[in-house]
Design a protein around this motif. Structure first.
Motif, PDB file in Angstrom:
ATOM      1  N   GLU A  67      -8.760   2.780   0.153  1.00  0.00           N
ATOM      2  CA  GLU A  67      -8.023   4.181  -0.261  1.00  0.00           C
ATOM      3  C   GLU A  67      -8.842   5.512   0.204  1.00  0.00           C
ATOM      4  O   GLU A  67     -10.063   5.361   0.443  1.00  0.00           O
TER       5      GLU A  67
ATOM      6  N   GLN B 101      -3.235   4.725  -1.238  1.00  0.00           N
ATOM      7  CA  GLN B 101      -3.341   3.891  -2.543  1.00  0.00           C
ATOM      8  C   GLN B 101      -3.279   2.470  -2.287  1.00  0.00           C
ATOM      9  O   GLN B 101      -2.154   1.944  -1.273  1.00  0.00           O
TER      10      GLN B 101
ATOM     11  N   HIS C 125       1.019  -1.161   0.076  1.00  0.00           N
ATOM     12  CA  HIS C 125       0.193  -0.141   0.066  1.00  0.00           C
ATOM     13  C   HIS C 125       0.889   1.343   0.048  1.00  0.00           C
ATOM     14  O   HIS C 125       2.100   1.400   0.511  1.00  0.00           O
TER      15      HIS C 125
ATOM     16  N   SER D 168      -6.788  -5.205  -5.727  1.00  0.00           N
ATOM     17  CA  SER D 168      -8.158  -4.709  -5.965  1.00  0.00           C
ATOM     18  C   SER D 168      -8.945  -4.917  -4.571  1.00  0.00           C
ATOM     19  O   SER D 168      -9.913  -4.285  -4.602  1.00  0.00           O
TER      20      SER D 168
ATOM     21  N   LYS E 125      -8.863  -1.910  -2.339  1.00  0.00           N
ATOM     22  CA  LYS E 125      -8.984  -0.592  -2.842  1.00  0.00           C
ATOM     23  C   LYS E 125     -10.050   0.032  -1.904  1.00  0.00           C
ATOM     24  O   LYS E 125      -9.906   1.339  -2.037  1.00  0.00           O
ATOM     25  N   TYR E 126     -10.864  -0.508  -1.356  1.00  0.00           N
ATOM     26  CA  TYR E 126     -11.946   0.017  -0.381  1.00  0.00           C
ATOM     27  C   TYR E 126     -11.371   0.994   0.527  1.00  0.00           C
ATOM     28  O   TYR E 126     -11.740   1.824   1.252  1.00  0.00           O
TER      29      TYR E 126
END
Length: 123
Positions: free
Chosen positions: A106, A96, A76, A100, A103-104
């Motif tokens: 971020e 970031q 990350h 996938s 991603k929540y």
């Protein structure tokens, strides 16, 4: 060259107060408001020094530079966050996520349990 002497710092005021009708979390070191209970996403996170909570949004928090770190859930880009009032490092912000499934996170914030207290309206 030596830097110019700085004048006295202005008295510190909290930049934000959270609504009194909500349960909230405050800095354990100086009692600055940090987050509303309503913004809590998850209690099942690990900080660098123990358990941590994931929040949607926080107040009175400053952000350091983002850097890539390998955490328990993969690579990350994170930025350390600190209390604007007392400068204690509280946790980090996920800038970031590279996988996938992560991603929540971020734009969300981790605050370690040992740096916050429950304030206002907790039984």
């Amino acid at each position: 060259a030596p830097s110019a002497p700085r004048g006295p710092l202005p008295p510190k005021t909290f930049q934000a107060y959270l609504d009194d009708c909500h349960r909230r979390y405050s800095c354990a070191h100086c009692r600055a408001h940090l987050a509303n209970h309503d913004d809590l996403i998850s209690k099942s996170f690990q900080g660098s020094q123990g358990r941590a909570y994931l929040f949607n949004s926080v107040v009175n928090v400053g952000c350091g530079p983002a850097e890539e770190r390998v955490l328990l859930t993969g690579l990350h880009a994170v930025a350390d966050i600190h209390c604007e009032n007392c400068k204690t490092t509280l946790g980090w912000k996920y800038e970031q996520a590279f996988e996938s499934s992560q991603k929540y996170k971020e734009g969300k914030y981790i605050i370690e349990l040992n740096h916050m207290i429950k304030d206002n309206g907790w039984d």
